[in-house]
Scaffold this motif. Structure first.
Motif, PDB file in Angstrom:
ATOM      1  N   LYS A   1       0.830  -1.207   0.000  1.00  0.00           N
ATOM      2  CA  LYS A   1       0.000   0.000   0.000  1.00  0.00           C
ATOM      3  C   LYS A   1       0.863   1.255   0.000  1.00  0.00           C
ATOM      4  O   LYS A   1       0.619   2.196  -0.777  1.00  0.00           O
ATOM      5  N   TRP A   2       1.889   1.279   0.873  1.00  0.00           N
ATOM      6  CA  TRP A   2       2.758   2.460   0.949  1.00  0.00           C
ATOM      7  C   TRP A   2       3.493   2.686  -0.366  1.00  0.00           C
ATOM      8  O   TRP A   2       3.552   3.824  -0.875  1.00  0.00           O
ATOM      9  N   LEU A   3       4.047   1.619  -0.946  1.00  0.00           N
ATOM     10  CA  LEU A   3       4.816   1.760  -2.176  1.00  0.00           C
ATOM     11  C   LEU A   3       3.930   2.198  -3.333  1.00  0.00           C
ATOM     12  O   LEU A   3       4.316   3.057  -4.137  1.00  0.00           O
ATOM     13  N   SER A   4       2.737   1.627  -3.431  1.00  0.00           N
ATOM     14  CA  SER A   4       1.817   1.993  -4.517  1.00  0.00           C
ATOM     15  C   SER A   4       1.455   3.472  -4.446  1.00  0.00           C
ATOM     16  O   SER A   4       1.501   4.191  -5.454  1.00  0.00           O
ATOM     17  N   ARG A   5       1.111   3.950  -3.247  1.00  0.00           N
ATOM     18  CA  ARG A   5       0.715   5.352  -3.098  1.00  0.00           C
ATOM     19  C   ARG A   5       1.900   6.298  -3.196  1.00  0.00           C
ATOM     20  O   ARG A   5       1.728   7.473  -3.570  1.00  0.00           O
ATOM     21  N   ALA A   6       3.094   5.813  -2.861  1.00  0.00           N
ATOM     22  CA  ALA A   6       4.280   6.669  -2.943  1.00  0.00           C
ATOM     23  C   ALA A   6       4.678   6.950  -4.382  1.00  0.00           C
ATOM     24  O   ALA A   6       5.271   7.995  -4.676  1.00  0.00           O
ATOM     25  N   LEU A   7       4.341   6.034  -5.293  1.00  0.00           N
ATOM     26  CA  LEU A   7       4.778   6.176  -6.685  1.00  0.00           C
ATOM     27  C   LEU A   7       3.662   6.633  -7.625  1.00  0.00           C
ATOM     28  O   LEU A   7       3.936   7.291  -8.633  1.00  0.00           O
ATOM     29  N   TYR A   8       2.417   6.278  -7.321  1.00  0.00           N
ATOM     30  CA  TYR A   8       1.327   6.526  -8.265  1.00  0.00           C
ATOM     31  C   TYR A   8       0.097   7.117  -7.568  1.00  0.00           C
ATOM     32  O   TYR A   8      -0.067   6.969  -6.360  1.00  0.00           O
TER      33      TYR A   8
END
Length: 423
Positions: A123-130
Motif C-alpha cells: 500500500k505504501w509503495l503503490s501510493r508513494a509512486l502513483y
C-alpha cells in the motif's frame, strides 16, 4: 557403580554439548514450534473473520509436509519412473531431482508476513509512486462468488508493480498466491517472496518431470481452494499491448477440473499505468528483439539515487496514475457446460479471459495522448485536446471506464508527464 570416573575436560564438554543438542532437538524445539504454531493458528482464525475469502488450510500447511505430499503424489511418482527410464538413471536419483523441483516451487506462506508487513508495504509503495484509481469494479458481483470455489485472478502483465498493486487491492478479500519467474530467486528476495505465498516457476530448462511437479502443485493448490493470480501472457509486455496468452498454468487448472468438488471462478483483472518503472528496459528489449532484462548495477543504483534526490528536493511529482479494473467473473463449470474438459477448452478459455481483460482496461491520460500523437504527430496542445475529447466521447458510448477529469486536464497531465520523461 557409584564410584567417580575421571575423564578429560574436553570429553566432558563434548558430552554436555551433545546432551544439550539432543534435549533441544527432541524437547525444546518441538515445544517452541508448537507454541508459535498455536499462536499463528489463533491469529489466522481472527484474521479469517475479516476476510471475504478465508485462508484455506492448504495454504497454511507446513512446507515440509506439502513437499512430501507433492513428491509422493501418484502422478509425480509415475513421472519419476519415466524420467529414470528415459535418462538411464536410478529411480532414487530421479526421486531426489523431483524433491529438488518441489523445494524450488513450494512456498512457505506466512500470514503474519503477508498481512502485517507485505500488504502495508504494498500500500505504501503503490501510493508513494502513483495516484491509484479503481476502474471497472462491481463489488456486489465479486462478493457473490461462491465461498467454496477456488478463485483465480487472471491479469495482463505490464510491470513488476502488478504484484504490489494487486496484493494491496485484494488484501480485503484474501491472500493471493502468485507464480513468480526466476528473476526473483535471489537472496534476500526469495525467502520474502516465499513467505508471501508465491511460488517460483522456470521459464527455461523445463523437462517433463519438472512440468509434472509444477502441474500437480498448481492442481493441488486449486483443489485446496487457494486464491491464485496468473499472468497468462507469461511475461512483461514490451510495448504495452497485450500479448497472445499462453495456456500453461490455466491448462493445469482446466485439466484437473472434475477431480475435486470445487468450482473454479476466473476473475479478469486489467492493469494500466501512465508510466511503468521498467519502461526504458522494456523498450530496449523490444528494440533488440529479445526478452533480456539485464540492468547494469551502476544504472540501477543511479536511478535509485536520482529518485531519492528528487524526493529530498521536493521535485518528485509521481509517475502518474495506476489503475486496476475488474471484469465479470467466469465459472469454469458453466464455461464447460457440464462436459469433461477437452484439449481445446484451455485455448478457448484463454481467449475469453483476454477479451474480458480488454473490455475493462482502464483508460489513462498518458496512453490516450500517446496514442493520438502516434497517429498524428506533431500537434499543438489545443488540437490534442480536441482529439482527446472525441476519444472520450467514443469510449463513453462503448461503456468504458474513463478518467474522472475533463479533456483539458487529461491533455495537460499527459503532456506534462511526457515532457518530464524527456519525450
Amino acid at each position: 557403580m557409584f564410584r567417580p570416573v575421571e575423564i578429560p575436560l574436553w570429553l566432558l564438554v563434548l558430552i554436555v554439548l551433545f546432551a544439550t543438542v539432543t534435549f533441544a532437538s527432541h524437547f525444546l524445539f518441538p515445544s517452541v514450534r508448537w507454541f508459535f504454531r498455536k499462536r499463528m493458528e489463533r491469529a489466522v482464525a481472527r484474521l479469517n473473520t475479516r476476510l471475504a475469502r478465508p485462508i484455506e488450510p492448504f495454504k497454511l500447511a507446513r512446507r515440509h509436509d506439502m513437499i512430501q505430499r507433492l513428491i509422493y503424489d501418484p502422478a509425480v511418482a509415475q513421472a519419476i519412473v519415466e524420467h529414470a527410464q528415459g535418462h538411464g538413471v536410478p529411480e532414487n536419483v530421479a526421486f531426489e531431482l523431483a524433491g529438488d523441483y518441489a523445494r524450488e516451487i513450494v512456498p512457505s506462506f506466512s500470514a503474519t508476513a503477508y498481512f502485517t508487513f507485505g500488504t502495508r508495504l504494498a500500500k505504501w509503495l503503490s501510493r508513494a509512486l502513483y495516484r491509484i484509481r479503481l476502474g471497472a469494479f462491481d463489488r456486489d458481483t465479486l462478493d457473490a462468488i461462491d465461498a467454496d470455489a477456488a478463485v483465480v485472478f487472471v491479469m495482463n502483465h505490464r510491470s513488476n508493480m502488478d504484484y504490489v498493486l494487486v496484493t494491496w487491492l485484494a488484501a480485503r478479500t484474501s491472500a493471493l498466491s502468485y507464480a513468480v519467474g526466476e528473476w526473483a530467486r535471489v537472496w534476500p528476495l526469495a525467502p520474502l517472496i516465499r513467505a508471501m505465498g508465491a511460488y517460483f516457476i522456470r521459464r527455461r530448462d523445463r523437462g517433463a518431470l519438472y512440468r509434472r511437479v509444477l502441474q500437480r502443485y498448481v492442481q493441488m493448490a486449486t483443489a485446496g481452494g487457494v486464491t491464485q493470480a496468473i499472468f497468462p501472457e507469461g511475461g512483461l509486455s514490451l510495448t504495452g499491448r497485450m500479448a497472445a496468452p499462453k495456456t500453461g498454468l490455466l491448462g493445469h487448472i482446466v485439466e484437473d477440473f472434475g477431480n475435486h468438488p470445487r468450482d473454479v471462478i476466473f476473475v479478469p483483472v486489467a492493469l494500466n499505468y501512465d508510466r511503468v518503472l521498467e519502461d526504458r528496459v522494456l523498450i530496449g528489449a523490444g528494440q533488440a528483439g529479445n526478452r533480456r532484462f539485464r540492468v547494469p548495477p551502476s544504472r540501477l543504483i543511479g536511478a535509485v539515487l536520482g529518485h531519492l534526490g528528487q524526493r529530498l528536493t521536493g521535485r518528485f511529482r509521481g509517475f502518474g496514475t495506476a489503475s486496476v479494473g475488474f471484469g465479470a467473473p467466469l465459472s469454469l463449470a458453466e464455461f464447460l457446460e457440464g462436459k469433461p474438459p477437452e484439449a481445446q477448452d484451455t485455448a478457448r478459455l484463454s481467449r475469453e479471459m483476454m477479451a474480458r481483460i480488454e473490455a475493462v482496461m482502464p483508460v489513462l491520460p498518458v496512453p490516450l495522448v500517446a496514442g493520438i500523437l502516434l497517429d498524428a504527430s506533431p500537434l499543438p496542445p489545443e488540437r490534442i485536446e480536441i482529439r482527446v475529447a472525441a476519444c472520450l466521447g467514443m469510449l463513453h458510448a462503448r461503456g468504458v471506464a474513463l478518467p474522472r477529469r475533463d479533456a483539458a486536464r487529461i491533455t495537460a497531465d499527459a503532456l506534462d508527464n511526457l515532457l518530464r520523461r524527456g519525450l
